[in-house]
Design a protein around this motif. Structure first.
Motif, mmCIF file in Angstrom:
data_model
loop_
_atom_site.group_PDB
_atom_site.id
_atom_site.type_symbol
_atom_site.label_atom_id
_atom_site.label_comp_id
_atom_site.label_asym_id
_atom_site.label_seq_id
_atom_site.Cartn_x
_atom_site.Cartn_y
_atom_site.Cartn_z
ATOM 1 N N ALA A 214 93.250 31.328 83.375
ATOM 2 C CA ALA A 214 93.091 31.646 84.796
ATOM 3 C C ALA A 214 94.167 30.943 85.619
ATOM 4 O O ALA A 214 94.734 31.529 86.565
ATOM 5 C CB ALA A 214 91.697 31.240 85.277
ATOM 6 N N GLU A 215 94.467 29.709 85.259
ATOM 7 C CA GLU A 215 95.494 28.949 85.976
ATOM 8 C C GLU A 215 96.863 29.609 85.806
ATOM 9 O O GLU A 215 97.615 29.754 86.782
ATOM 10 C CB GLU A 215 95.524 27.513 85.444
ATOM 11 N N ASN A 216 97.171 30.022 84.580
ATOM 12 C CA ASN A 216 98.451 30.684 84.325
ATOM 13 C C ASN A 216 98.556 32.012 85.076
ATOM 14 O O ASN A 216 99.624 32.371 85.600
ATOM 15 C CB ASN A 216 98.640 30.928 82.828
ATOM 16 N N ALA A 217 97.441 32.748 85.115
ATOM 17 C CA ALA A 217 97.427 34.029 85.814
ATOM 18 C C ALA A 217 97.663 33.836 87.306
ATOM 19 O O ALA A 217 98.425 34.590 87.935
ATOM 20 C CB ALA A 217 96.107 34.750 85.567
ATOM 21 N N LEU A 218 97.027 32.832 87.879
ATOM 22 C CA LEU A 218 97.227 32.558 89.305
ATOM 23 C C LEU A 218 98.658 32.127 89.589
ATOM 24 O O LEU A 218 99.244 32.525 90.610
ATOM 25 C CB LEU A 218 96.245 31.472 89.768
ATOM 26 N N ASN A 219 99.232 31.330 88.709
ATOM 27 C CA ASN A 219 100.628 30.910 88.895
ATOM 28 C C ASN A 219 101.569 32.107 88.844
ATOM 29 O O ASN A 219 102.528 32.197 89.623
ATOM 30 C CB ASN A 219 101.017 29.891 87.821
#
Length: 222
Positions: free
Chosen positions: A207-212
């Protein structure tokens, strides 16, 4: 309560030595009854003694090859050992002998998932959630298979059902967002789900990578 039932109770309570003692007595008293061998095998399986557990399950089937519980336990053993085709065969034999419960169909479906046979997995996972509609793990895995198979709308519906059982489950939230992104290219909606996944406080690298990645796209657009 007979010795088999007492042994199962002891096993469930973690008293494995007492369970072994009781199942040994069952086998000695009823050497031609497969149930004692199945229960003894299940204790061994819980202790990760796979080699001996397999021998006990196969001995049960030598005594009676129509006992579904023996096939089910053998399937669980093969699954633990990552022998997925053998696991699937054993679970299917259990169904042929009349066993029908959600856990069996879930394990059968997951055996095919592990072999990347998603089309074969799908009907078994569907049957699993029909029998266990409140099983969050079953709903989640079926939703993931639907998404991986391109059935995004059905996948989202299934993953939303996970949230009814496990509110704000970060994996369900992330995968709903990913499904919206793949299905409709809806970055705004996907971003909302990714943010909700992180808001649970549970670390979630995907999720963090997707948001970045979304943030990078937004920065490039400015």
């Amino acid at each position: 309560m007979d010795k088999n039932q007492l042994g199962i109770k002891q096993m469930q309570e973690g008293n494995l030595e007492e369970a072994v003692k009781l199942f040994t007595e069952v086998i000695e008293e009823h050497p031609s009854d497969p149930v004692g061998y199945i229960n003894f095998g299940n204790v061994l399986l819980s202790m990760d003694d796979f080699e001996r557990a397999e021998l006990f399950f196969k001995r049960a089937l030598e005594l009676d090859d129509t006992v579904p519980a023996a096939y089910y336990s053998l399937g669980n053993l093969f699954y633990e050992l990552e022998r997925y085709q053998e696991a699937a065969d054993s679970f299917q034999n259990a169904t042929k002998q009349g066993m029908e419960n959600g856990d069996l169909f879930f394990m059968l479906g997951m055996s095919f998932v592990q072999m990347e046979e998603l089309t074969l997995a799908m009907p078994y996972l569907l049957r699993s959630v029909e029998l266990n509609p409140e099983d969050g793990e079953g709903l989640f895995q079926y939703g993931i298979v639907l998404a991986r198979s391109g059935f995004y709308e059905d996948a989202i519906n299934m993953l939303e059902r996970v949230l009814l059982v496990k509110p704000e489950d970060p994996d369900a939230l992330y995968n709903i967002g990913a499904a919206y992104l793949a299905w409709q290219g809806d970055i705004v909606l996907a971003k909302n789900y990714f943010e909700r996944a992180l808001a649970t406080g549970v670390p979630h690298e995907l999720a963090e990578n997707a948001l970045n990645a979304i943030q990078d796209l937004e920065n490039e657009a400015e």
